[in-house]
Write a protein that holds these residues in place. Sequence first.
Motif, PDB file in Angstrom:
ATOM      1  N   HIS A 119       0.804  -1.221   0.000  1.00 26.94           N
ATOM      2  CA  HIS A 119       0.000   0.000   0.000  1.00 26.94           C
ATOM      3  C   HIS A 119       0.839   1.273   0.000  1.00 26.94           C
ATOM      4  N   GLY A 120       2.152   1.142  -0.079  1.00 26.07           N
ATOM      5  CA  GLY A 120       2.997   2.307  -0.224  1.00 26.07           C
ATOM      6  C   GLY A 120       3.418   2.943   1.092  1.00 26.07           C
ATOM      7  N   THR A 121       4.488   3.715   1.000  1.00 22.14           N
ATOM      8  CA  THR A 121       5.006   4.491   2.128  1.00 22.14           C
ATOM      9  C   THR A 121       4.852   5.968   1.779  1.00 22.14           C
ATOM     10  N   PHE A 122       4.339   6.753   2.732  1.00 18.52           N
ATOM     11  CA  PHE A 122       4.018   8.155   2.464  1.00 18.52           C
ATOM     12  C   PHE A 122       4.828   9.053   3.393  1.00 18.52           C
ATOM     13  N   LEU A 123       5.443  10.070   2.794  1.00 18.24           N
ATOM     14  CA  LEU A 123       6.216  11.049   3.547  1.00 18.24           C
ATOM     15  C   LEU A 123       5.517  12.394   3.446  1.00 18.24           C
ATOM     16  N   ASN A 124       5.013  12.868   4.584  1.00 16.67           N
ATOM     17  CA  ASN A 124       4.260  14.125   4.630  1.00 16.67           C
ATOM     18  C   ASN A 124       3.139  14.140   3.599  1.00 16.67           C
ATOM     19  N   GLY A 125       2.492  12.982   3.415  1.00 13.79           N
ATOM     20  CA  GLY A 125       1.345  12.869   2.529  1.00 13.79           C
ATOM     21  C   GLY A 125       1.648  12.446   1.112  1.00 13.79           C
ATOM     22  N   ASP A 126       2.916  12.421   0.718  1.00 11.30           N
ATOM     23  CA  ASP A 126       3.287  12.057  -0.650  1.00 11.30           C
ATOM     24  C   ASP A 126       3.905  10.656  -0.665  1.00 11.30           C
ATOM     25  N   ARG A 127       3.455   9.840  -1.623  1.00  5.55           N
ATOM     26  CA  ARG A 127       4.015   8.499  -1.740  1.00  5.55           C
ATOM     27  C   ARG A 127       5.458   8.586  -2.227  1.00  5.55           C
ATOM     28  N   VAL A 128       6.357   7.837  -1.561  1.00  5.37           N
ATOM     29  CA  VAL A 128       7.777   7.909  -1.910  1.00  5.37           C
ATOM     30  C   VAL A 128       8.344   6.498  -2.029  1.00  5.37           C
ATOM     31  N   HIS A 129       9.418   6.384  -2.802  1.00  2.00           N
ATOM     32  CA  HIS A 129      10.195   5.146  -2.828  1.00  2.00           C
ATOM     33  C   HIS A 129      11.474   5.323  -2.013  1.00  2.00           C
ATOM     34  N   LEU A 130      12.173   6.417  -2.243  1.00  2.00           N
ATOM     35  CA  LEU A 130      13.385   6.743  -1.494  1.00  2.00           C
ATOM     36  C   LEU A 130      13.437   8.243  -1.323  1.00  2.00           C
ATOM     37  N   SER A 131      13.621   8.692  -0.092  1.00  2.07           N
ATOM     38  CA  SER A 131      13.630  10.131   0.140  1.00  2.07           C
ATOM     39  C   SER A 131      14.450  10.452   1.385  1.00  2.07           C
ATOM     40  N   LEU A 132      15.138  11.604   1.320  1.00  2.00           N
ATOM     41  CA  LEU A 132      15.836  12.108   2.496  1.00  2.00           C
ATOM     42  C   LEU A 132      14.820  12.567   3.534  1.00  2.00           C
ATOM     43  N   LEU A 133      15.205  12.429   4.800  1.00  2.00           N
ATOM     44  CA  LEU A 133      14.340  12.850   5.895  1.00  2.00           C
ATOM     45  C   LEU A 133      14.933  14.069   6.583  1.00  2.00           C
ATOM     46  N   LYS A 134      14.032  14.883   7.153  1.00  2.00           N
ATOM     47  CA  LYS A 134      14.465  16.002   7.975  1.00  2.00           C
ATOM     48  C   LYS A 134      13.675  15.964   9.282  1.00  2.00           C
ATOM     49  N   ASP A 135      14.195  16.654  10.257  1.00  2.00           N
ATOM     50  CA  ASP A 135      13.541  16.695  11.562  1.00  2.00           C
ATOM     51  C   ASP A 135      12.108  17.205  11.429  1.00  2.00           C
ATOM     52  N   GLY A 136      11.160  16.490  12.024  1.00  3.37           N
ATOM     53  CA  GLY A 136       9.754  16.889  11.993  1.00  3.37           C
ATOM     54  C   GLY A 136       8.937  16.226  10.910  1.00  3.37           C
ATOM     55  N   ASP A 137       9.567  15.458  10.027  1.00  2.00           N
ATOM     56  CA  ASP A 137       8.817  14.747   8.992  1.00  2.00           C
ATOM     57  C   ASP A 137       7.877  13.710   9.605  1.00  2.00           C
ATOM     58  N   GLU A 138       6.836  13.370   8.845  1.00  2.00           N
ATOM     59  CA  GLU A 138       5.914  12.306   9.247  1.00  2.00           C
ATOM     60  C   GLU A 138       5.859  11.249   8.154  1.00  2.00           C
ATOM     61  N   ILE A 139       5.954   9.996   8.576  1.00  2.00           N
ATOM     62  CA  ILE A 139       5.875   8.853   7.668  1.00  2.00           C
ATOM     63  C   ILE A 139       4.594   8.096   7.974  1.00  2.00           C
ATOM     64  N   MET A 140       3.867   7.704   6.924  1.00  2.00           N
ATOM     65  CA  MET A 140       2.682   6.878   7.115  1.00  2.00           C
ATOM     66  C   MET A 140       2.868   5.561   6.375  1.00  2.00           C
ATOM     67  N   ALA A 141       2.668   4.469   7.086  1.00  2.00           N
ATOM     68  CA  ALA A 141       2.750   3.128   6.509  1.00  2.00           C
ATOM     69  C   ALA A 141       1.570   2.331   7.043  1.00  2.00           C
ATOM     70  N   GLY A 142       0.773   1.747   6.148  1.00  5.29           N
ATOM     71  CA  GLY A 142      -0.446   1.088   6.595  1.00  5.29           C
ATOM     72  C   GLY A 142      -1.351   2.106   7.265  1.00  5.29           C
ATOM     73  N   GLU A 143      -1.774   1.805   8.487  1.00  4.88           N
ATOM     74  CA  GLU A 143      -2.618   2.733   9.234  1.00  4.88           C
ATOM     75  C   GLU A 143      -1.851   3.428  10.347  1.00  4.88           C
ATOM     76  N   THR A 144      -0.529   3.341  10.299  1.00  7.65           N
ATOM     77  CA  THR A 144       0.315   3.885  11.361  1.00  7.65           C
ATOM     78  C   THR A 144       1.077   5.109  10.864  1.00  7.65           C
ATOM     79  N   THR A 145       1.063   6.170  11.673  1.00 12.80           N
ATOM     80  CA  THR A 145       1.816   7.383  11.375  1.00 12.80           C
ATOM     81  C   THR A 145       2.979   7.504  12.358  1.00 12.80           C
ATOM     82  N   PHE A 146       4.157   7.838  11.824  1.00  4.78           N
ATOM     83  CA  PHE A 146       5.365   7.985  12.632  1.00  4.78           C
ATOM     84  C   PHE A 146       5.860   9.422  12.528  1.00  4.78           C
TER      85      PHE A 146
END
Length: 308
Positions: free
Chosen positions: A66-93
């Motif tokens: 179902h994909g991995t989402f970074l700040n609402g956008d689906r991503v395959h590989l992306s750099l992270l910065k402090d404060g980002d949110e990742i969503m996978a399944g029904e869980t937000t990190f």
Amino acid sequence: MRAILQVLTGPYAGRKHWLRAGQITQIGRGEGSDFPLPHDGTMSRLHFTLECDYTTCRVRDQNSAHGTFLNGDRVHLSLLKDGDEIMAGETTFAVRIEGVGDGSSTNLGDAQSTGELVKVTAATAAEVAALIAFADEPRALLKPGLTPKQYLDELEAQKLFDEAIQFLSHALPKREAIWWACQCARSPDAPPASEIDKVALAAAVKWVEDPSDENRRAVDEPAQATGLATAAGLAAMAVLFSGGSLGPAEYPPIPPDEKLTPQMVASSVHVGSMHEPETAPEKQKQFLVLGRDIARGAKLWEGAGKTS
């Protein structure tokens, strides 16, 4: 630098996972993950990884359903910065990144020096203790809001070493818990091991180094041969019950009870402390120091197979 992944939503809200520089961490609902979330049914068994070096941290989708989402956008590989949110399944990190650009990896060392149990993902001690059939005395120490470290401190202060071992066995991720059992089983002052115990312990260590299902199944024969009488045999049994299926590979899965691995770990550490009953409390204290080191992210399995 140090990265911290914290669960914001769902039944695991509040759990955290610390990453040190040079570490790749696997997140998914499968028990082979470094940060398993088995109750999120829409998360893939291995959903995404976090890859950190000394200056950057990246999120990489692992071909999840179902994909991995970074700040609402689906991503395959992306750099992270402090404060980002990742969503996978029904869980937000939530992602916290500290110490970027200082050229060192001392943040994990800071956590270790304060005794912070960075490998324990439970937010409260009660979350772990709910998995254990504690008697009245240790249960009475379980005050609301205690962290796992605070409760472990209380158990040890009251000399409830067996209960502290049970608690830490259930609080640690399975890989770290089994590594603890292996290290206790080959304590320098342990009695001489039988040949079958050596085989069982080597198989358990091999799984810790590479927690594949092939290596898990490889412990079956030596674990059955040693039985439940020795620390090495119990450590191997902990591996066998760590995930996958208890039946043959070609048959429908028979998943093990989730409580079996921590129970085997606790029994292994206990048995390893009892070869000289008169010194058992002191030995249990030593084993708990080692367990805390592992929970702090120290004394892990890098080069484990090269040790004697």
